[in-house]
Design a protein around this motif. Structure first.
Motif, short mmCIF file in Angstrom:
data_model
loop_
_atom_site.label_atom_id
_atom_site.label_comp_id
_atom_site.label_asym_id
_atom_site.label_seq_id
_atom_site.Cartn_x
_atom_site.Cartn_y
_atom_site.Cartn_z
N TRP A 42 0.87 -1.19 0.00
CA TRP A 42 0.00 0.00 0.00
C TRP A 42 0.90 1.23 0.00
N ASN A 43 1.09 1.82 -1.12
CA ASN A 43 1.89 3.02 -1.39
C ASN A 43 2.79 2.73 -2.59
N GLY A 57 7.03 2.81 -0.57
CA GLY A 57 6.59 1.50 -1.04
C GLY A 57 7.60 0.87 -1.98
N ASP A 111 -2.66 2.63 -4.28
CA ASP A 111 -2.46 4.03 -3.91
C ASP A 111 -3.78 4.76 -4.07
N CYS A 139 2.68 1.17 3.75
CA CYS A 139 3.90 1.99 3.85
C CYS A 139 3.56 3.48 3.85
N VAL A 140 2.55 3.85 4.63
CA VAL A 140 2.12 5.24 4.74
C VAL A 140 2.20 5.64 6.20
N THR A 184 -1.73 11.65 7.25
CA THR A 184 -2.91 11.70 6.38
C THR A 184 -4.14 12.26 7.08
N SER A 194 5.92 1.77 8.29
CA SER A 194 6.05 3.17 7.91
C SER A 194 7.03 3.87 8.83
#
Length: 357
Positions: free
Chosen positions: A263-264, A269, A289, A328-329, A334, A357
């Motif tokens: 995820w990213n 990522g 993404d 990987c956020v 966010t 992350s």
């Protein structure tokens, strides 16, 4: 200080003088912080027997002299202080110093304390009570003042500590506040003594988890953590931490999965993908993404691959991707959007996804 390389004033606790808690303190050039640190230890409201065990890792300032000045004050309060160390021109490292301080101590429980941090008066008492009430826990941790700016992040990280140990913030949240039984310390093994540049805390933390340990948290701020230019943490390279995190992720999670989605599709990522073993790279079925520009490109091509043709990994919108995910956020970047997206897919952390992350 003695001219000999090893200067041990007292390396073994007196027979029959076992303490309930030993405060374990490695020391190296800590004169700027030592008075505050020692005063805070002296002010602990812990009612049972406590001792301070210090190992001086070759300080070149007047730390040892300052420490000796405090000896009588500690003894007047009924708090034994055990001091040893060396005067070699080369420090042996934090891991070595901690191990030596543990070795010369007698406590059934160990309270780890850096010489530049400050305990709150109730720290030892509250962590001791939590440890005694939860004998199967590996270690007890608490909040520290430095990290209060991200309290909501810490709260989540510590609730799901076994799920978020692969993140950059997961282990570091609790390291400065460790408290554990001597039995658990001996089960896990001593700290790594590789010296400067080795993250001995992180390695011990991972080994604790391998041994089945888990954390109990005291929901109070019990420590003032000092972050300064001379802190030992600055000697550890980010790349070293990254490599250890990737290795642990592959060992504990990816080895159990046949395939997964990253995820990213951005920098983090792609960096994770490039850091994986060839076996785990082949398990990456897609990146996902929310950025339409990345999604419209359709694929990520691993240009540095020696394979021909070079691997091309699909880039999908997260709603079109399938679990399990490695996310990987950064959680605090966010403003809740990432958590909302994960929740919308009805995913369970530790089953359908892990944070990296």
């Amino acid at each position: 200080m003695s001219d000999t390389h090893e200067s041990h004033e007292r390396t073994e606790p007196a027979e029959g003088a076992s303490a309930a808690v030993s405060v374990i303190m490695p020391m190296f050039n800590a004169s700027d912080w030592l008075d505050e640190c020692l005063q805070a230890i002296l002010e602990q409201d812990f009612p049972d027997r406590m001792e301070l065990s210090v190992y001086d890792d070759g300080s070149t300032d007047n730390s040892r002299e300052l420490l000796e000045r405090w000896r009588q004050r500690f003894e007047d309060r009924g708090l034994p202080i055990l001091i040893s160390g060396h005067s070699s021109p080369s420090p042996r490292g934090v891991g070595f110093a901690k191990n030596q301080a543990v070795r010369q101590s007698s406590g059934r429980f160990l309270c780890f304390q850096d010489a530049d941090d400050i305990m709150r008066p109730q720290r030892v008492r509250l962590q001791y009570e939590a440890a005694a009430a939860n004998p199967t826990a590996g270690w007890v941790c608490c909040f520290d003042l430095f990290h209060q700016f991200s309290a909501s992040l810490m709260n989540k990280a510590l609730i799901s500590v076994l799920n978020q140990v692969y993140t950059s913030h997961g282990p570091t949240v609790i390291m400065p506040t460790w408290f554990c039984s001597r039995d658990w310390f001996e089960k896990v093994g001593p700290f790594n003594e590789g010296g400067k540049g080795v993250p001995e805390d992180l390695l011990f933390f991972y080994q604790s988890l391998r041994r089945g340990g888990h954390a109990i948290r005291v929901d109070e701020c019990l420590l003032v953590y000092r972050y300064h230019e001379h802190a030992a943490t600055h000697s550890v390279l980010e790349e070293t931490i990254w490599s250890l995190r990737v290795h642990f992720l592959q060992e504990r999670v990816l080895s159990q999965w046949e395939s997964f989605t990253v995820w990213n599709a951005g920098k983090q990522g792609r960096r994770l993908y490039r850091s994986l073993s060839p076996t785990n790279q082949k398990k990456v079925k897609a990146f996902c993404d929310v950025d339409e520009n990345k999604i419209q490109k359709g694929f990520y091509t691993y240009e540095d691959s020696k394979e021909r043709p070079k691997p091309r990994i699909p880039v999908l919108h997260f709603t079109n991707a399938s679990p399990p995910f490695i996310v990987c956020v950064k959680l605090d970047m966010t403003h809740g959007v990432l958590e909302g997206n994960l929740h919308s897919l009805q995913l369970k952390e530790g089953v359908h996804y892990y944070h990296f992350s």
